[in-house]
Scaffold this motif. Structure first.
Motif, mmCIF file in Angstrom:
data_model
loop_
_atom_site.group_PDB
_atom_site.id
_atom_site.type_symbol
_atom_site.label_atom_id
_atom_site.label_comp_id
_atom_site.label_asym_id
_atom_site.label_seq_id
_atom_site.Cartn_x
_atom_site.Cartn_y
_atom_site.Cartn_z
ATOM 1 N N ALA A 1 0.831 -1.208 0.000
ATOM 2 C CA ALA A 1 0.000 0.000 0.000
ATOM 3 C C ALA A 1 0.861 1.252 0.000
ATOM 4 O O ALA A 1 0.548 2.238 -0.688
ATOM 5 N N ALA A 2 1.954 1.222 0.763
ATOM 6 C CA ALA A 2 2.840 2.389 0.822
ATOM 7 C C ALA A 2 3.447 2.688 -0.537
ATOM 8 O O ALA A 2 3.595 3.854 -0.928
ATOM 9 N N VAL A 3 3.777 1.629 -1.286
ATOM 10 C CA VAL A 3 4.326 1.815 -2.638
ATOM 11 C C VAL A 3 3.297 2.501 -3.538
ATOM 12 O O VAL A 3 3.630 3.443 -4.270
ATOM 13 N N VAL B 1 -6.596 7.741 -3.559
ATOM 14 C CA VAL B 1 -6.547 6.629 -2.613
ATOM 15 C C VAL B 1 -7.410 5.475 -3.131
ATOM 16 O O VAL B 1 -7.003 4.310 -3.076
ATOM 17 N N ALA B 2 -8.603 5.806 -3.636
ATOM 18 C CA ALA B 2 -9.488 4.774 -4.175
ATOM 19 C C ALA B 2 -8.842 4.069 -5.364
ATOM 20 O O ALA B 2 -8.954 2.846 -5.523
ATOM 21 N N LEU B 3 -8.162 4.825 -6.207
ATOM 22 C CA LEU B 3 -7.485 4.231 -7.359
ATOM 23 C C LEU B 3 -6.326 3.346 -6.896
ATOM 24 O O LEU B 3 -6.142 2.230 -7.412
ATOM 25 N N ALA B 4 -5.562 3.815 -5.909
ATOM 26 C CA ALA B 4 -4.463 3.012 -5.372
ATOM 27 C C ALA B 4 -4.990 1.711 -4.780
ATOM 28 O O ALA B 4 -4.379 0.644 -4.959
ATOM 29 N N ARG B 5 -6.119 1.778 -4.077
ATOM 30 C CA ARG B 5 -6.697 0.563 -3.487
ATOM 31 C C ARG B 5 -7.091 -0.435 -4.567
ATOM 32 O O ARG B 5 -6.873 -1.642 -4.435
ATOM 33 N N ALA B 6 -7.657 0.074 -5.670
ATOM 34 C CA ALA B 6 -8.049 -0.818 -6.758
ATOM 35 C C ALA B 6 -6.830 -1.454 -7.424
ATOM 36 O O ALA B 6 -6.842 -2.632 -7.783
ATOM 37 N N LEU B 7 -5.750 -0.677 -7.598
ATOM 38 C CA LEU B 7 -4.576 -1.174 -8.305
ATOM 39 C C LEU B 7 -3.688 -2.058 -7.435
ATOM 40 O O LEU B 7 -2.946 -2.897 -7.954
ATOM 41 N N GLY C 1 1.541 9.990 -5.309
ATOM 42 C CA GLY C 1 1.944 11.269 -4.728
ATOM 43 C C GLY C 1 1.299 11.543 -3.392
ATOM 44 O O GLY C 1 1.116 12.706 -3.002
ATOM 45 N N LEU C 2 0.962 10.471 -2.661
ATOM 46 C CA LEU C 2 0.239 10.621 -1.397
ATOM 47 C C LEU C 2 0.993 10.039 -0.208
ATOM 48 O O LEU C 2 0.384 9.776 0.833
ATOM 49 N N ALA C 3 2.299 9.850 -0.347
ATOM 50 C CA ALA C 3 3.067 9.245 0.745
ATOM 51 C C ALA C 3 2.912 10.035 2.046
ATOM 52 O O ALA C 3 2.845 9.455 3.137
ATOM 53 N N ALA C 4 2.816 11.353 1.922
ATOM 54 C CA ALA C 4 2.708 12.198 3.113
ATOM 55 C C ALA C 4 1.343 12.091 3.786
ATOM 56 O O ALA C 4 1.161 12.574 4.912
ATOM 57 N N HIS C 5 0.373 11.454 3.112
ATOM 58 C CA HIS C 5 -0.983 11.352 3.665
ATOM 59 C C HIS C 5 -1.319 9.923 4.081
ATOM 60 O O HIS C 5 -2.498 9.596 4.282
ATOM 61 N N ALA C 6 -0.308 9.069 4.221
ATOM 62 C CA ALA C 6 -0.557 7.663 4.553
ATOM 63 C C ALA C 6 -1.356 7.503 5.839
ATOM 64 O O ALA C 6 -2.203 6.613 5.955
ATOM 65 N N GLY C 7 -1.101 8.362 6.831
ATOM 66 C CA GLY C 7 -1.795 8.242 8.111
ATOM 67 C C GLY C 7 -3.074 9.048 8.214
ATOM 68 O O GLY C 7 -3.682 9.119 9.292
#
Length: 367
Positions: free
Chosen positions: A132-134, A160-166, A140-146
């Motif tokens: 997920a971190a990758v 975030v939704a797109l990252a979750r799908a991928l 471009g959302l590493a700073a918003h992980a938490g």
């Protein structure tokens, strides 16, 4: 299962056996829902982005839900990379879905929202969070992980939704109006980002949208659906240049007519003739943009336009930095004028005008 539950099940699904990456999507989707019937063929190669366009009620979302397994097929087939998915439940399909409302879990951070999919596929907590971190970094959302969803902007939530799908490694990515919830300024930025991510996606992506600009920018191929059937498909530039229905013509901003060509003249099915530069014979469409129309308050004495019709102003509205004039009369059409030109003509509903279009600004093509 509730609609929300069905959609969440579709987001995170292990890949079934029998898949041969590289074959892409081959489907005929037949869905019967009351009096409505969807019957469309849909194919796509790996790496291709296909956009489904159409008016409300055309069947676009039904098609997307059928691909996700949320709506059963009444007939037809659904093959992905050679594997039959017709009877495969949603949670067992290699499909990632980004819904219009994103469906992020409000109690989870962005990192854990993205890690949810890999966890459901059997990955350990540490492995899922690392994956997920990758993906958050790619977005471009590493700073918003938490950060939890309520603290994210619309554009950040979409990513975030797109990252979750991928993160689940889907062979088919489904996007249901992914930019609809964004304001105009954010939409511009997120559209550009999404285009880059889709260009890097190696499997099939299917996008449903009402916005022609989203479709033109994001998709390699458009499939236009009306009343449950495909009415036109092709590259965005081809469809924009040669629309075949009133809906598509309005979508791409063209005046469109159907008639019969006799040389350089097209005799319309309903209305006068239109002179064109193309020399054709038989059933044709003829189109021209509203910007090609010049209006006069009396018949022009010195005009090179071969097409001239007497019309009446039915309405006016702002259209970007111009005025869109809706005309009825000999030939119903739309014309775009500057505000200065509209003021000089004294345009108002009911005003009589002459509309001229040069033959060189028309485009005729076989129906």
């Amino acid at each position: 299962m509730t609609d929300t539950g069905e959609r969440k099940a579709a987001m995170d699904c292990p890949a079934p056996d029998g898949h041969r990456p590289g074959e892409g999507l081959d489907a005929r989707l037949v869905v019967a829902r009351g009096a409505f019937r969807l019957d469309i063929a849909l194919t796509a190669a790996p790496g291709e982005v296909v956009a489904l366009l159409g008016p409300n009620g055309a069947g676009k979302t039904t098609a997307l839900r059928a691909l996700a397994g949320l709506v059963p097929l009444a007939d037809g087939h659904l093959r992905l990379d050679g594997a039959e998915l017709d009877r495969t439940p949603p949670e067992s399909r290699p499909v990632g879905v980004v819904f219009q409302d994103y469906l992020l879990f409000p109690h989870l951070t962005a990192l854990d929202n993205v890690a949810f999919g890999p966890r459901c596929r059997g990955a350990g907590k540490a492995e899922a969070r690392a994956r997920a971190a990758v993906w958050l970094d790619r977005m471009g959302l590493a700073a918003h992980a938490g950060t939890k969803p309520r603290r994210l902007s619309g554009g950040q939530a979409q990513r975030v939704a797109l990252a979750r799908a991928l993160a689940t490694g889907p062979r088919l990515l489904l996007l249901d109006e992914p930019l609809a919830a964004l304001d105009a300024r954010t939409r511009l930025e997120v559209r550009a980002r999404l285009r880059r991510h889709l260009a890097e996606f190696e499997a099939v992506a299917v996008l449903v949208t009402h916005d022609p600009l989203d479709a033109m920018v994001l998709a390699d191929r458009l499939v236009v659906v009306e009343d449950g059937a495909v009415v036109q498909e092709g590259a965005p530039a081809d469809i924009a240049r040669r629309p075949r229905t009133d809906y598509i013509a309005q979508l791409v901003g063209l005046n469109l007519y159907r008639g019969r060509a006799e040389g350089h003249t097209v005799r319309l099915d309903a209305g006068p003739g239109i002179t064109t530069t193309e020399e054709l014979s038989g059933p044709v469409f003829v189109a021209f943009p509203p910007s090609a129309v010049t209006l006069y308050d009396e018949p022009p004495a010195r005009s090179s336009a071969r097409n001239l019709w007497q019309c009446e102003v039915a309405g006016l509205e702002s259209h970007g930095d111009q005025i869109r004039v809706d005309l009825t009369g000999e030939l119903p059409l739309a014309a775009d004028l500057t505000t200065v030109a509209a003021a000089e003509l004294g345009l108002h509903p009911g005003a009589r005008v002459w509309a001229a279009v040069k033959a060189t600004q028309t485009h005729a093509y076989p129906a």
